[in-house]
Design a protein around this motif. Structure first.
Motif, PDB file in Angstrom:
ATOM      1  N   GLU A  67       0.767  -1.256  -0.020  1.00  0.00           N
ATOM      2  CA  GLU A  67       0.073  -0.090  -0.081  1.00  0.00           C
ATOM      3  C   GLU A  67       0.811   1.211  -0.055  1.00  0.00           C
ATOM      4  O   GLU A  67       0.349   2.322  -0.302  1.00  0.00           O
ATOM      5  CB  GLU A  67      -0.941   0.084   1.395  1.00  0.00           C
ATOM      6  CG  GLU A  67      -2.157  -0.921   0.943  1.00  0.00           C
ATOM      7  CD  GLU A  67      -2.951  -1.077   2.230  1.00  0.00           C
ATOM      8  OE1 GLU A  67      -2.433  -0.492   3.251  1.00  0.00           O
ATOM      9  OE2 GLU A  67      -3.996  -1.514   2.386  1.00  0.00           O
ATOM     10  N   TYR A  70       0.879   2.871  -3.544  1.00  0.00           N
ATOM     11  CA  TYR A  70      -0.613   3.536  -3.556  1.00  0.00           C
ATOM     12  C   TYR A  70      -0.605   4.852  -3.034  1.00  0.00           C
ATOM     13  O   TYR A  70      -0.930   5.949  -3.541  1.00  0.00           O
ATOM     14  CB  TYR A  70      -1.837   2.804  -3.326  1.00  0.00           C
ATOM     15  CG  TYR A  70      -1.586   1.142  -4.035  1.00  0.00           C
ATOM     16  CD1 TYR A  70      -1.727   1.166  -5.501  1.00  0.00           C
ATOM     17  CD2 TYR A  70      -1.674   0.245  -3.221  1.00  0.00           C
ATOM     18  CE1 TYR A  70      -1.781   0.007  -5.972  1.00  0.00           C
ATOM     19  CE2 TYR A  70      -1.539  -0.914  -3.802  1.00  0.00           C
ATOM     20  CZ  TYR A  70      -1.479  -0.885  -5.278  1.00  0.00           C
ATOM     21  OH  TYR A  70      -1.540  -2.246  -5.873  1.00  0.00           O
ATOM     22  N   ASN A  73       2.014   7.534  -4.434  1.00  0.00           N
ATOM     23  CA  ASN A  73       1.504   8.284  -5.703  1.00  0.00           C
ATOM     24  C   ASN A  73       0.553   9.095  -5.477  1.00  0.00           C
ATOM     25  O   ASN A  73       0.332   9.776  -6.525  1.00  0.00           O
ATOM     26  CB  ASN A  73       1.278   7.139  -6.633  1.00  0.00           C
ATOM     27  CG  ASN A  73       2.404   6.427  -7.199  1.00  0.00           C
ATOM     28  OD1 ASN A  73       3.588   6.638  -7.292  1.00  0.00           O
ATOM     29  ND2 ASN A  73       2.037   5.122  -7.745  1.00  0.00           N
ATOM     30  N   GLN A  74       0.075   9.426  -4.404  1.00  0.00           N
ATOM     31  CA  GLN A  74      -0.914  10.341  -4.259  1.00  0.00           C
ATOM     32  C   GLN A  74      -0.197  11.896  -3.867  1.00  0.00           C
ATOM     33  O   GLN A  74      -0.676  12.741  -3.916  1.00  0.00           O
ATOM     34  CB  GLN A  74      -1.889  10.196  -2.962  1.00  0.00           C
ATOM     35  CG  GLN A  74      -2.803   8.936  -3.252  1.00  0.00           C
ATOM     36  CD  GLN A  74      -3.447   8.634  -1.972  1.00  0.00           C
ATOM     37  OE1 GLN A  74      -3.599   9.285  -1.027  1.00  0.00           O
ATOM     38  NE2 GLN A  74      -3.943   7.210  -1.952  1.00  0.00           N
ATOM     39  N   ARG A  82       8.004   7.675  -8.028  1.00  0.00           N
ATOM     40  CA  ARG A  82       6.712   7.331  -8.783  1.00  0.00           C
ATOM     41  C   ARG A  82       6.904   5.768  -8.494  1.00  0.00           C
ATOM     42  O   ARG A  82       7.986   5.061  -8.741  1.00  0.00           O
ATOM     43  CB  ARG A  82       6.410   7.539 -10.147  1.00  0.00           C
ATOM     44  CG  ARG A  82       6.292   8.985 -10.549  1.00  0.00           C
ATOM     45  CD  ARG A  82       5.514   9.950  -9.562  1.00  0.00           C
ATOM     46  NE  ARG A  82       4.226   9.737  -9.480  1.00  0.00           N
ATOM     47  CZ  ARG A  82       3.455  10.086  -8.482  1.00  0.00           C
ATOM     48  NH1 ARG A  82       3.979  10.769  -7.613  1.00  0.00           N
ATOM     49  NH2 ARG A  82       2.310   9.728  -8.195  1.00  0.00           N
ATOM     50  N   ASP A  85       4.787  -0.260 -10.309  1.00  0.00           N
ATOM     51  CA  ASP A  85       4.278  -1.594 -10.239  1.00  0.00           C
ATOM     52  C   ASP A  85       4.393  -2.312  -8.670  1.00  0.00           C
ATOM     53  O   ASP A  85       5.285  -1.692  -8.190  1.00  0.00           O
ATOM     54  CB  ASP A  85       4.797  -2.540 -11.217  1.00  0.00           C
ATOM     55  CG  ASP A  85       4.060  -3.882 -11.753  1.00  0.00           C
ATOM     56  OD1 ASP A  85       3.023  -3.874 -10.990  1.00  0.00           O
ATOM     57  OD2 ASP A  85       4.771  -4.714 -12.377  1.00  0.00           O
ATOM     58  N   ASP A  86       4.092  -3.493  -8.508  1.00  0.00           N
ATOM     59  CA  ASP A  86       4.094  -4.233  -7.314  1.00  0.00           C
ATOM     60  C   ASP A  86       4.118  -5.746  -7.586  1.00  0.00           C
ATOM     61  O   ASP A  86       3.619  -6.076  -8.908  1.00  0.00           O
ATOM     62  CB  ASP A  86       3.465  -3.710  -6.159  1.00  0.00           C
ATOM     63  CG  ASP A  86       1.885  -3.732  -6.206  1.00  0.00           C
ATOM     64  OD1 ASP A  86       1.624  -4.818  -7.007  1.00  0.00           O
ATOM     65  OD2 ASP A  86       1.068  -3.206  -5.739  1.00  0.00           O
TER      66      ASP A  86
END
Length: 147
Positions: A67, A70, A73-74, A82, A85-86
């Motif tokens: 997480e 994610y 990236n906000q 950036r 992928d994960d």
């Protein structure tokens, strides 16, 4: 035959990771992961952040690690890498992110003549940039735990 790795020991350069990444060199290590300069089988460069296997003790912990991508990236700031992928390999979860080549602050300080401080203007610029980044993180209701 390669010797077995100790718990959470970094993987050696040249390791093929998750079938598609060649680990070129270790960039750094922290309390939760190692970060490697890596090359994808399609030829592009990235940084791979691979969670320490000893920490993959629950799905919750692995999920929290993933997480992180994610959430980061906000944050809209040029200093934020950036996450692209994960994945989860036999070794555990990992994140694929921007690979930023450059000099660390530690290397910059070590390159100074012994006892000489960083020039004041440069120290102020670095401090200002770092504080602007922290403000952007907090504006996104995030907390950076590795500063």
């Amino acid at each position: 035959m390669a010797r077995p790795l100790k718990v959470d020991e970094a993987l050696p350069p040249g390791t093929r990771f998750d079938g598609k990444w060649l680990l070129e060199r270790l960039l750094g290590s922290g309390s939760t992961a190692h970060v490697y300069a890596a090359k994808h089988i399609y030829g592009f460069d990235a940084a791979l952040k691979i969670m320490h296997p000893s920490l993959v003790t629950s799905r919750t912990r692995a999920k929290r690690f993933l997480e992180q991508g994610y959430l980061s990236n906000q944050v809209a700031h040029p200093a934020m890498v950036r996450i692209y992928d994960d994945g989860v390999s036999d070794s555990g979860p990992y994140l694929v992110m921007d690979r930023v080549d450059g000099e660390t602050l530690e290397a910059k300080l070590q390159a100074l003549p012994k006892g000489e401080p960083l020039p004041a203007a440069e120290a102020l610029r670095i401090g200002r940039d770092l504080l602007a980044f922290v403000v952007a993180i907090h504006a996104g209701n995030l907390t950076h735990r590795s500063l």
